[in-house]
Design an enzyme around this catalytic site. Sequence first.
Site, PDB file in Angstrom:
ATOM      1  N   ASP A  34      17.284  29.033 -44.570  1.00 32.34           N
ATOM      2  CA  ASP A  34      17.963  27.836 -44.078  1.00 32.34           C
ATOM      3  C   ASP A  34      17.755  26.667 -45.023  1.00 32.34           C
ATOM      4  OD1 ASP A  34      18.778  29.272 -41.909  1.00 32.34           O
ATOM      5  OD2 ASP A  34      17.316  28.415 -40.511  1.00 32.34           O
ATOM      6  N   ASP A  38      20.617  24.505 -46.792  1.00 33.74           N
ATOM      7  CA  ASP A  38      20.663  23.049 -46.639  1.00 33.74           C
ATOM      8  C   ASP A  38      20.742  22.360 -47.999  1.00 33.74           C
ATOM      9  OD1 ASP A  38      18.405  22.895 -43.765  1.00 33.74           O
ATOM     10  OD2 ASP A  38      20.584  23.201 -43.904  1.00 33.74           O
ATOM     11  N   SER A  83      41.774  33.503 -15.205  1.00 37.96           N
ATOM     12  CA  SER A  83      40.468  33.961 -14.754  1.00 37.96           C
ATOM     13  C   SER A  83      40.539  35.476 -14.541  1.00 37.96           C
ATOM     14  CB  SER A  83      40.081  33.254 -13.462  1.00 37.96           C
ATOM     15  OG  SER A  83      41.067  33.459 -12.473  1.00 37.96           O
ATOM     16  N   LYS A 115      29.791  39.808 -21.104  1.00 34.56           N
ATOM     17  CA  LYS A 115      30.352  38.574 -20.558  1.00 34.56           C
ATOM     18  C   LYS A 115      29.305  37.471 -20.697  1.00 34.56           C
ATOM     19  CE  LYS A 115      33.055  36.790 -16.697  1.00 34.56           C
ATOM     20  NZ  LYS A 115      32.403  35.482 -16.572  1.00 34.56           N
ATOM     21  N   GLU A 172      33.714  31.843 -26.363  1.00 34.28           N
ATOM     22  CA  GLU A 172      32.713  31.226 -25.494  1.00 34.28           C
ATOM     23  C   GLU A 172      31.728  30.394 -26.302  1.00 34.28           C
ATOM     24  OE1 GLU A 172      32.099  31.675 -21.192  1.00 34.28           O
ATOM     25  OE2 GLU A 172      33.497  32.657 -22.549  1.00 34.28           O
ATOM     26  N   CYS A 404      31.002  18.389  17.137  1.00 31.71           N
ATOM     27  CA  CYS A 404      31.037  18.085  15.707  1.00 31.71           C
ATOM     28  C   CYS A 404      29.919  17.092  15.391  1.00 31.71           C
ATOM     29  CB  CYS A 404      32.394  17.491  15.325  1.00 31.71           C
ATOM     30  SG  CYS A 404      32.445  16.859  13.621  1.00 31.71           S
ATOM     31  N   CYS A 425      38.536  13.311  12.086  1.00 31.85           N
ATOM     32  CA  CYS A 425      37.094  13.361  11.843  1.00 31.85           C
ATOM     33  C   CYS A 425      36.798  12.774  10.471  1.00 31.85           C
ATOM     34  CB  CYS A 425      36.595  14.800  11.917  1.00 31.85           C
ATOM     35  SG  CYS A 425      34.827  14.973  11.590  1.00 31.85           S
TER      36      CYS A 425
END
Length: 659
Positions: A34, A38, A83, A115, A172, A404, A425
Site C-alpha cells: 500500500d 501511495d 427486489s 447476497k 453492492e 384503543c 383516532c
Amino acid sequence: MDKPAAAARIKKLRSEIERHRYLYHVKDTPEISDAALDSLKNELEQLEQRYPELITPDSPTQRVGGQPLPQFTTVIHETPMLSLHDAFSIEDLKQWERRNQKIVGGPYQYFVELKIDGVAVALIYEDGRYVQGATRGDGSRGEDVTQNLRTIEAIPLTLRNAPAGRVEVRGEVYILKRDFAVMNKQRAESGLPLFANPRNIAAGSIRQLDPRLAAARPLRFFAWEITQGIPLSTRAQEYALLQELGFPVPPDAVVSNSLDEVVEVLTQLEKRRTAYDFLLDGAVIKNNDLRLAARLGIVGKAPRASIAYKFAAEEATTTVEDIVVQVGRTGTLTPVAHLQPVVVAGSTVSRATLHNADEIKRKDVRIGDTVIVRKAGDVIPEVVKSLPALRPPHAKPFRMPSRCPICRSPVKRDGVAYRCPNPQCFLMQRERILHAVSRAAFDIEGVGDKVVEQLLQKGLIEDAADLWQLQEGDLLPLERFADRSAQKLVAEIQSKKKISLARFLVALGIPHVGIVTAQDLAREFRTLHQVRQASQERLERVAGIGETTAQAIAQFFSAAATRALIEKYLQVRIKITAPSAHGPLRGKVFVFTGSLGEMTREEAKQRVQQLGGKIAATVSRHVTHVVVGSEAGSKAAAAQKLGLTILTPPEFRQMLELK
C-alpha cells in the site's frame, strides 16, 4: 520536467495505478505494498498540480474532491431495480422451481452467488468512462450519488477494454467487518456513540452531501449485474465479463446443474458464512440462461428467474421489559415487546414484534420472560419463543386491551387482528398523514412526526388534504415555528400540488398497494376515475395483482371516507397526472445520447412518456428518433447507419412545444 514529458509520465502512472487497483480489488493478487502504491499516487498528484490542464475526470486523483452538494437530484432508472422474493427453506425453493416450470419447462441450470448485506447502487458508463451513480431508491427513481461513489477505490473510473456506448452495472456497496470494528473502536475512544452495523454505515456514507465524508469511510464494492450496453447469454458469462471490465465480484459464485446441486452449495455456504469478512444476507439463486430468464418475466415486484435464499437468522436471548400496543394507519393494534437491548445479526435490538394476540398466546410470552429473539429474514426483529424454565415469579400474562389505547374506542376483532374502528383516532390520523407526505407519495419535506402531531392537536388539519389549506399564520403559534420557517413550509406544501397518478395512489394509503402496484394501476387505467370505477374482477386482470389486493382496492374506493378524502384533494386543486396512451408521441420511440443542454435527460424522458412516447436504452430498428447532444457517444453513428431520425436538443424541444 516539461509539459510533454509530464503528460507521458502521467499517462504511464495512471495506467500503472489502475493496473494495481485491478490486481488488488478484482484479482486479490497485489504485487506491491500500500505504501508503494501511495507513492505512485503522490507522484501523479504532484505532476497534476503542476500541470492542472492535464487533469481528466477519470484520473485516480479525482476520486476525492468536489464541493458539498445542496441536495441530491433524482435519477430515473431506465431498467427498474427490482427486489427479489425470499425463500427461507428448501421447500420454498422447490415451490419456486415448480412455479417457473409451469411457465417455461425445465430442466434449469442455476447460478448461485453470495447476497452481500450492503446497499445496492447503479453505475453508468459512457464509452467506458464513469458518468453517474445512483441509489436504488424506490426501484424506479433513486438519488444521484455520483461523487460519493467515485470515492470508492473498487469502482473503476474507466472500464478495461471498454465497449462503445452506454453501459450500466449494478452492485453492492459494503464495509468489511474488520473495518467496522476499527471504526467503532475509534468512536468508543472518542466518547462517541457506536455505529449499529456495517450496512447502516455504508448506506449513510453514500448519502452524504459532502463527498469528502464518504471518502473518509472504508467503503468497498462488489458488482453483480450488467443491465444494459453489452449482450450476454449467461450469468456466468456476466460475472467473467464484469471482472474483465475491472470490477470485483462476490466470491464463490458457482453454476449448478440442478436444484439438488444448489442445495448442496447453500449448505456449504451457510457453514462458511461467518468466515467471510463481510456480512451476508444469504445467497441469490438465478437462472443461468438469460434468455430463459427474460421469458419467465416479472411477477409483482420481482423477477421470476431469481430468488433470495435467506440463511437461518442469528438469534439471541434477552428479557421482555414490557409489551406495548401500537396503532397503525389502518387501525390495527400490534403488540410490541420492549426488550433489554441485545445484539442480533450485527445490530442492537430493543423492540420486537409479537404480531398479534394469538401469537403471544401460542408462544406463551409474558412480561418479565426470557425470550429468544431473531431478525426474521435478517430484517425484522421478532420474538421466536419464551423460555418458561427461566420465568420469574412476577412474570405477567398479556391481554389485548378492550379499548384503543389512544382514543379509547371499543376495539373490534377482525380475524386474528384487533382494530380500532375510529377513523379519527389520533395515531391513525398521524400515520396516514405521514404516509401521504412520504417520499414515495407527495414527498413534502418538513412535515414530520412533531409537526403533524401539533397540527392535529390544534385542530388545524384532519387529513393530508388539509395541509394545502394552511397559511403562515396558522403555523406561527406552533412550537419551533418563526416567520421564515412557516413561510418555507407553506411554500414547500404548495409546490407539491402536481403529482403523478401512481404517487397519488400511494399517498391514499390503499391496503396492500405499494409503489410497484400503484405504478401497475397507473399504467393500466391511466386516470384516477378509471381506477376508482374498476371492479374487483377487472382489477384481478392486471398483471401482478391477486385476489386479496384486488378486493382491498375495490373496497377502499367504495368507502364513503375515501370518496370524501379524494374530493378534498380535488377541492384544493391537486393535479393528478398520468402518461397518456393516446398522446401525440404515441408510436414513437426515443433514444438520448450526450448532453441535452437546458433539459436533463430524466426530464426529457418524463416529457416523452407524458406525451405517450416510449424510451429505449439502445439504438435499434424499433427506435424512431435519436436525440443527439454534445459529447454524444456511439449511438449517434449507429442511428445514422440505420437511417433513423436524428434530432438536436433544440429540435427536440421544438417538437415538444408543438405538441
